[in-house]
Design a protein around this motif. Structure first.
Motif, PDB file in Angstrom:
ATOM      1  N   HIS A 143      53.275  44.231  46.117  1.00 40.08           N
ATOM      2  CA  HIS A 143      53.254  42.850  46.590  1.00 40.08           C
ATOM      3  C   HIS A 143      51.918  42.511  47.239  1.00 40.08           C
ATOM      4  N   PHE A 144      51.459  43.364  48.158  1.00 42.72           N
ATOM      5  CA  PHE A 144      50.175  43.091  48.824  1.00 42.72           C
ATOM      6  C   PHE A 144      49.017  43.238  47.858  1.00 42.72           C
ATOM      7  N   ASN A 145      49.082  44.232  46.988  1.00 43.26           N
ATOM      8  CA  ASN A 145      47.998  44.435  46.027  1.00 43.26           C
ATOM      9  C   ASN A 145      47.831  43.237  45.095  1.00 43.26           C
ATOM     10  N   LEU A 146      48.953  42.600  44.744  1.00 47.20           N
ATOM     11  CA  LEU A 146      48.885  41.401  43.916  1.00 47.20           C
ATOM     12  C   LEU A 146      48.261  40.255  44.703  1.00 47.20           C
ATOM     13  N   LEU A 147      48.661  40.117  45.969  1.00 48.50           N
ATOM     14  CA  LEU A 147      48.073  39.100  46.838  1.00 48.50           C
ATOM     15  C   LEU A 147      46.565  39.305  46.958  1.00 48.50           C
ATOM     16  N   LYS A 148      46.165  40.560  47.097  1.00 55.33           N
ATOM     17  CA  LYS A 148      44.745  40.883  47.254  1.00 55.33           C
ATOM     18  C   LYS A 148      43.957  40.580  45.975  1.00 55.33           C
ATOM     19  N   SER A 149      44.464  41.054  44.848  1.00 56.86           N
ATOM     20  CA  SER A 149      43.720  40.879  43.592  1.00 56.86           C
ATOM     21  C   SER A 149      43.700  39.433  43.122  1.00 56.86           C
ATOM     22  N   ARG A 150      44.776  38.721  43.381  1.00 62.96           N
ATOM     23  CA  ARG A 150      44.893  37.357  42.871  1.00 62.96           C
ATOM     24  C   ARG A 150      44.171  36.335  43.744  1.00 62.96           C
ATOM     25  N   TYR A 151      44.083  36.605  45.050  1.00 59.89           N
ATOM     26  CA  TYR A 151      43.515  35.601  45.949  1.00 59.89           C
ATOM     27  C   TYR A 151      42.420  36.141  46.868  1.00 59.89           C
ATOM     28  N   ILE A 152      42.718  37.196  47.622  1.00 58.84           N
ATOM     29  CA  ILE A 152      41.759  37.685  48.619  1.00 58.84           C
ATOM     30  C   ILE A 152      40.460  38.142  47.961  1.00 58.84           C
ATOM     31  N   ASP A 153      40.574  38.919  46.883  1.00 63.16           N
ATOM     32  CA  ASP A 153      39.372  39.419  46.201  1.00 63.16           C
ATOM     33  C   ASP A 153      38.564  38.298  45.546  1.00 63.16           C
ATOM     34  N   LYS A 154      39.183  37.130  45.408  1.00 63.20           N
ATOM     35  CA  LYS A 154      38.480  35.994  44.804  1.00 63.20           C
ATOM     36  C   LYS A 154      37.924  35.046  45.862  1.00 63.20           C
ATOM     37  N   GLY A 155      37.952  35.513  47.118  1.00 61.81           N
ATOM     38  CA  GLY A 155      37.299  34.755  48.175  1.00 61.81           C
ATOM     39  C   GLY A 155      38.183  33.836  48.976  1.00 61.81           C
ATOM     40  N   ILE A 156      39.492  33.838  48.699  1.00 64.04           N
ATOM     41  CA  ILE A 156      40.406  33.004  49.491  1.00 64.04           C
ATOM     42  C   ILE A 156      40.838  33.832  50.694  1.00 64.04           C
ATOM     43  N   LEU A 157      40.173  33.600  51.831  1.00 64.85           N
ATOM     44  CA  LEU A 157      40.394  34.408  53.026  1.00 64.85           C
ATOM     45  C   LEU A 157      41.062  33.637  54.154  1.00 64.85           C
ATOM     46  N   ASN A 158      40.997  32.336  54.123  1.00 66.23           N
ATOM     47  CA  ASN A 158      41.618  31.518  55.155  1.00 66.23           C
ATOM     48  C   ASN A 158      43.141  31.665  55.082  1.00 66.23           C
ATOM     49  N   LYS A 159      43.771  31.976  56.208  1.00 65.56           N
ATOM     50  CA  LYS A 159      45.209  32.258  56.209  1.00 65.56           C
ATOM     51  C   LYS A 159      46.030  31.058  55.741  1.00 65.56           C
ATOM     52  N   ALA A 160      45.647  29.860  56.170  1.00 63.27           N
ATOM     53  CA  ALA A 160      46.393  28.661  55.771  1.00 63.27           C
ATOM     54  C   ALA A 160      46.293  28.445  54.261  1.00 63.27           C
ATOM     55  N   LYS A 161      45.115  28.696  53.693  1.00 65.35           N
ATOM     56  CA  LYS A 161      44.936  28.565  52.249  1.00 65.35           C
ATOM     57  C   LYS A 161      45.759  29.613  51.512  1.00 65.35           C
ATOM     58  N   LEU A 162      45.739  30.849  52.026  1.00 71.42           N
ATOM     59  CA  LEU A 162      46.522  31.921  51.418  1.00 71.42           C
ATOM     60  C   LEU A 162      48.011  31.595  51.456  1.00 71.42           C
ATOM     61  N   PHE A 163      48.440  31.012  52.576  1.00 67.64           N
ATOM     62  CA  PHE A 163      49.848  30.666  52.723  1.00 67.64           C
ATOM     63  C   PHE A 163      50.268  29.665  51.643  1.00 67.64           C
ATOM     64  N   GLN A 164      49.457  28.661  51.417  1.00 66.51           N
ATOM     65  CA  GLN A 164      49.757  27.688  50.365  1.00 66.51           C
ATOM     66  C   GLN A 164      49.839  28.366  49.002  1.00 66.51           C
ATOM     67  N   CYS A 165      48.968  29.328  48.776  1.00 63.58           N
ATOM     68  CA  CYS A 165      48.956  30.031  47.484  1.00 63.58           C
ATOM     69  C   CYS A 165      50.226  30.847  47.273  1.00 63.58           C
ATOM     70  N   VAL A 166      50.605  31.650  48.261  1.00 58.52           N
ATOM     71  CA  VAL A 166      51.748  32.545  48.066  1.00 58.52           C
ATOM     72  C   VAL A 166      53.064  31.773  47.991  1.00 58.52           C
TER      73      VAL A 166
END
Length: 253
Positions: A143-166
């Protein structure tokens, strides 16, 4: 060797260390391949939904019942089996089962004298806190690895932005929308007690009456609260409509 490896996993993931006698009993039970018996001595089943007062409740149950009477049912210590409706082995002194497992109608059969309890939390606040937990501990899970590869590794680091994504991502959102799955087999209105993280002191008093034990709020391990939620997160309420439908009347906010 495989039996002892399983015993070590069981002991660690169950939080409380098994006594020497209980350890031997566990090994012998696994070796015999016997079916677990009906657990008439279990007084309470505590369904711990992640990020809903689990630390506070566990500490309180430990003090009220004594730690060696509270079994932590987690990844390697019975949670998977309980979630799918299977019976599990338990140490003889166990009075309480507490852990991350779903409801199942078979629990009435295996634990006929147990009272069923659960705590709930505002769905958006719970999901926001869960994201904060994942970002803080960075677990090595699919679950976390998917979150990381799909969003974090692509530069989406803001928590509010990540929340909208997940929240909008079907593959990731299953851990953020959990009330339906937790109460699928046993509906929330069938529980002996439903507590709210937003009314903990009063609800711990009420739970004391239900269990006939003196329970005290030992610790409130809350990663976030309503005041920490950004406006962007609050605007996603429509995505949590089904979650609110299940728990809204129990939140006491």
């Amino acid at each position: 060797m495989q039996i002892f490896k399983g015993l070590k996993q069981f002991t660690v993931s169950g939080i409380n260390q098994l006594s020497f006698k209980a350890s031997i009993d566990k090994v012998l039970f696994d070796f015999s391949k016997r079916e677990p018996s009906i657990h008439e001595n279990i007084e309470c089943i505590s369904y711990h939904i992640p990020k809903t007062a689990g630390t506070s409740l566990r500490l309180s149950l430990d003090h009220a019942y004594h730690a060696n009477s509270v079994h932590g049912a987690y990844k390697e210590s019975g949670a998977k089996e309980l979630s799918r409706g299977d019976n599990i082995w338990l140490p003889n002194k166990t009075k309480v089962i507490h852990g991350h497992f779903r409801t199942h109608v078979n629990h009435y059969q295996y634990f006929p004298n147990a009272k069923h309890i659960v705590w709930v939390r505002d769905p958006i606040e719970r999901a926001w806190s869960l994201l904060g937990h994942l970002l803080a501990v960075k677990p090595n899970t699919p679950h976390f690895n998917l979150l990381k590869s799909r969003y974090i590794d692509k530069g989406i680091l803001n928590k509010a932005k990540l929340f909208q994504c997940v929240v909008k991502d079907v593959e990731l959102s299953n851990q953020f929308f959990v009330y339906h799955s937790y109460f699928k087999q046993i509906s929330i209105d069938k529980f002996n007690f439903v507590g709210s993280m937003h009314n903990m002191n009063n609800d711990f008093t009420r739970l004391s009456d239900v269990l006939g034990k003196t329970l005290i709020v030992e610790n409130q391990n809350r990663r976030t609260s309503a005041k920490d939620l950004p406006t962007e997160a609050k605007r996603l309420e429509k995505f949590f409509a089904n979650e609110y439908e299940i728990v809204a009347s129990y939140l006491n906010k």
